[in-house]
Design an enzyme around this catalytic site. Structure first.
Site, PDB file in Angstrom:
ATOM      1  N   ARG A  61      -3.922   5.006   0.258  1.00  0.00           N
ATOM      2  CA  ARG A  61      -2.864   3.991   0.275  1.00  0.00           C
ATOM      3  C   ARG A  61      -3.234   2.770  -0.581  1.00  0.00           C
ATOM      4  O   ARG A  61      -2.422   2.231  -1.328  1.00  0.00           O
ATOM      5  CB  ARG A  61      -2.648   3.556   1.735  1.00  0.00           C
ATOM      6  CG  ARG A  61      -1.274   3.061   2.049  1.00  0.00           C
ATOM      7  CD  ARG A  61      -1.164   2.681   3.508  1.00  0.00           C
ATOM      8  NE  ARG A  61      -1.049   3.775   4.441  1.00  0.00           N
ATOM      9  CZ  ARG A  61       0.026   4.555   4.579  1.00  0.00           C
ATOM     10  NH1 ARG A  61       1.086   4.371   3.832  1.00  0.00           N
ATOM     11  NH2 ARG A  61       0.051   5.523   5.464  1.00  0.00           N
ATOM     12  N   MET A  86      10.039   4.134   1.567  1.00  0.00           N
ATOM     13  CA  MET A  86       9.573   4.882   2.741  1.00  0.00           C
ATOM     14  C   MET A  86       8.052   5.046   2.787  1.00  0.00           C
ATOM     15  O   MET A  86       7.555   6.090   3.204  1.00  0.00           O
ATOM     16  CB  MET A  86      10.254   6.256   2.787  1.00  0.00           C
ATOM     17  CG  MET A  86      11.768   6.184   2.872  1.00  0.00           C
ATOM     18  SD  MET A  86      12.356   5.185   4.249  1.00  0.00           S
ATOM     19  CE  MET A  86      12.059   6.311   5.592  1.00  0.00           C
ATOM     20  N   ARG A  87       7.314   4.038   2.399  1.00  0.00           N
ATOM     21  CA  ARG A  87       5.857   4.074   2.522  1.00  0.00           C
ATOM     22  C   ARG A  87       5.400   2.874   3.335  1.00  0.00           C
ATOM     23  O   ARG A  87       5.944   1.776   3.170  1.00  0.00           O
ATOM     24  CB  ARG A  87       5.167   3.979   1.146  1.00  0.00           C
ATOM     25  CG  ARG A  87       5.511   5.066   0.179  1.00  0.00           C
ATOM     26  CD  ARG A  87       5.047   6.419   0.605  1.00  0.00           C
ATOM     27  NE  ARG A  87       3.622   6.488   0.859  1.00  0.00           N
ATOM     28  CZ  ARG A  87       3.040   7.501   1.486  1.00  0.00           C
ATOM     29  NH1 ARG A  87       3.764   8.511   1.940  1.00  0.00           N
ATOM     30  NH2 ARG A  87       1.726   7.516   1.672  1.00  0.00           N
ATOM     31  N   ILE A  88       4.415   3.091   4.167  1.00  0.00           N
ATOM     32  CA  ILE A  88       3.803   1.952   4.858  1.00  0.00           C
ATOM     33  C   ILE A  88       2.841   1.294   3.882  1.00  0.00           C
ATOM     34  O   ILE A  88       2.100   1.978   3.173  1.00  0.00           O
ATOM     35  CB  ILE A  88       3.084   2.431   6.143  1.00  0.00           C
ATOM     36  CG1 ILE A  88       4.154   2.871   7.154  1.00  0.00           C
ATOM     37  CG2 ILE A  88       2.224   1.321   6.733  1.00  0.00           C
ATOM     38  CD1 ILE A  88       3.605   3.401   8.443  1.00  0.00           C
ATOM     39  N   LEU A  89       2.886  -0.029   3.823  1.00  0.00           N
ATOM     40  CA  LEU A  89       2.085  -0.756   2.839  1.00  0.00           C
ATOM     41  C   LEU A  89       0.751  -1.179   3.465  1.00  0.00           C
ATOM     42  O   LEU A  89       0.685  -1.504   4.649  1.00  0.00           O
ATOM     43  CB  LEU A  89       2.862  -1.980   2.368  1.00  0.00           C
ATOM     44  CG  LEU A  89       4.166  -1.635   1.641  1.00  0.00           C
ATOM     45  CD1 LEU A  89       5.097  -2.831   1.595  1.00  0.00           C
ATOM     46  CD2 LEU A  89       3.877  -1.108   0.245  1.00  0.00           C
ATOM     47  N   ASN A 103      12.459  -6.964   3.855  1.00  0.00           N
ATOM     48  CA  ASN A 103      12.852  -5.574   4.127  1.00  0.00           C
ATOM     49  C   ASN A 103      14.164  -5.597   4.902  1.00  0.00           C
ATOM     50  O   ASN A 103      14.508  -6.599   5.536  1.00  0.00           O
ATOM     51  CB  ASN A 103      11.774  -4.890   4.974  1.00  0.00           C
ATOM     52  CG  ASN A 103      12.090  -3.449   5.273  1.00  0.00           C
ATOM     53  OD1 ASN A 103      12.574  -2.710   4.407  1.00  0.00           O
ATOM     54  ND2 ASN A 103      11.857  -3.024   6.510  1.00  0.00           N
ATOM     55  N   HIS A 105      16.054  -3.342   7.912  1.00  0.00           N
ATOM     56  CA  HIS A 105      15.765  -2.297   8.890  1.00  0.00           C
ATOM     57  C   HIS A 105      17.042  -1.999   9.672  1.00  0.00           C
ATOM     58  O   HIS A 105      17.743  -2.926  10.095  1.00  0.00           O
ATOM     59  CB  HIS A 105      14.662  -2.772   9.836  1.00  0.00           C
ATOM     60  CG  HIS A 105      14.316  -1.750  10.875  1.00  0.00           C
ATOM     61  ND1 HIS A 105      13.562  -0.631  10.590  1.00  0.00           N
ATOM     62  CD2 HIS A 105      14.644  -1.667  12.188  1.00  0.00           C
ATOM     63  CE1 HIS A 105      13.434   0.095  11.690  1.00  0.00           C
ATOM     64  NE2 HIS A 105      14.081  -0.502  12.675  1.00  0.00           N
ATOM     65  N   ASP A 141       7.876  -3.829  10.881  1.00  0.00           N
ATOM     66  CA  ASP A 141       9.193  -4.318  11.343  1.00  0.00           C
ATOM     67  C   ASP A 141       9.091  -5.517  12.289  1.00  0.00           C
ATOM     68  O   ASP A 141       9.900  -5.669  13.205  1.00  0.00           O
ATOM     69  CB  ASP A 141       9.974  -3.187  12.041  1.00  0.00           C
ATOM     70  CG  ASP A 141      10.230  -2.011  11.108  1.00  0.00           C
ATOM     71  OD1 ASP A 141      10.390  -2.249   9.895  1.00  0.00           O
ATOM     72  OD2 ASP A 141      10.269  -0.873  11.582  1.00  0.00           O
TER      73      ASP A 141
HETATM   74  C1  GRF Z   1      18.726   1.840   4.796  1.00  0.00           C
HETATM   75  O1  GRF Z   1      19.367   2.387   5.901  1.00  0.00           O
HETATM   76  C2  GRF Z   1      17.722   0.818   5.219  1.00  0.00           C
HETATM   77  O2  GRF Z   1      18.030   0.195   6.415  1.00  0.00           O
HETATM   78  C3  GRF Z   1      16.468   1.611   5.376  1.00  0.00           C
HETATM   79  O3  GRF Z   1      16.553   2.608   4.396  1.00  0.00           O
HETATM   80  C4  GRF Z   1      17.911   2.869   4.062  1.00  0.00           C
HETATM   81  C5  GRF Z   1      18.055   2.787   2.583  1.00  0.00           C
HETATM   82  O4  GRF Z   1      19.280   3.264   2.116  1.00  0.00           O
HETATM   83  N1  GRF Z   1      15.331   0.745   5.277  1.00  0.00           N
HETATM   84  P1  GRF Z   1      19.632   3.183   0.568  1.00  0.00           P
HETATM   85  O5  GRF Z   1      18.574   3.961  -0.204  1.00  0.00           O
HETATM   86  O6  GRF Z   1      19.633   1.741   0.166  1.00  0.00           O
HETATM   87  O7  GRF Z   1      20.974   3.807   0.435  1.00  0.00           O
END
Ligand code: GRF
Length: 209
Positions: A61, A86-89, A103, A105, A141
């Site tokens: 990482r 979609m990666r934990i930093l 971010n 969420h 988060d």
């Molecule tokens: C969103 O639902 C956001 O809340 C989450 O990842 C999704 C990203 O969607 N963190 P997109 O790629 O912007 O369409």
């Protein structure tokens, strides 16, 4: 003018909303850890620089994060926006960008940190759901919330309809918060987060009930 980098892994609909908002900051570049992410097409169509940094090509990482960090420095970035990244930093990376990274969420934090938020909301029987824009800190988060979009869960909702409805709210509040940071309306200071030069005690709420 504030320079922004957007980090993505997928479709990039939030990136698109940020592009379409014509922020007073400049989106200097988009980084994806996935070469096939449709978000990259969106960036290219808007004439924005892109970088693919595949996490699989790095031993750990920290090594992956170091390459991203260097790319952000090369683009002279002031604000990092995670948009479906979609990666934990690593703690080191988060610390380097603390107060400069946000971010979004898909839940009303602090409820439902982590994954599968829509189904978890349905399982619990909550009547309210939504999304939260927050600063990124080492704990997942858990950084200070800046804005929330709130909606009412209906009897007809399932995880898919909720995901779609939350997405609409995301596209509304994420560009708004980004603009507040670009224009200095939200400031991250050593004393805490300021909104209109006053301590921000709770997130700004947008309701779509
Ligand atoms: C969103 O639902 C956001 O809340 C989450 O990842 C999704 C990203 O969607 N963190 P997109 O790629 O912007 O369409």
């Amino acid at each position: 003018m504030i320079k922004i980098a957007v980090l993505v892994s997928g479709s990039g609909s939030n990136l698109q909303a940020l592009i379409d908002a014509n922020l007073s900051g400049e989106i200097a570049g988009v980084i994806s850890n996935k070469p096939e992410a449709y978000a990259l097409e969106r960036a290219k169509n808007a004439g924005i620089a892109t970088a693919v940094i595949e996490h699989k090509q790095y031993p750990n990482r920290e090594a992956f994060d170091d390459v991203m960090h260097q790319q952000l420095l090369d683009w002279d970035v002031d604000l990092v926006i995670l948009a479906g990244f979609m990666r934990i930093l690593s703690a080191k990376f988060v610390q380097a960008w603390e107060g400069k990274m946000i971010n979004i969420h898909p839940s009303l934090l602090p409820n439902y940190k982590g994954m599968h938020t829509h189904q978890r909301v349905l399982n619990t029987g909550d009547t309210l759901h939504g999304c939260t824009v927050h600063y990124v800190t080492a704990e997942l988060d858990a950084g200070q919330a800046l804005a929330q979009g709130v909606l009412k869960v209906t009897l007809h909702d399932n995880a898919d309809t909720l995901a779609n409805r939350v997405h609409v709210l995301e596209h509304l509040i994420y560009p708004q918060v980004a603009e507040w940071i670009c224009s200095g309306k939200i400031q991250h200071t050593k004393q805490g987060v300021l909104y209109h030069n006053q301590p921000m005690l709770e997130p700004v709420q947008f309701c779509k009930l």
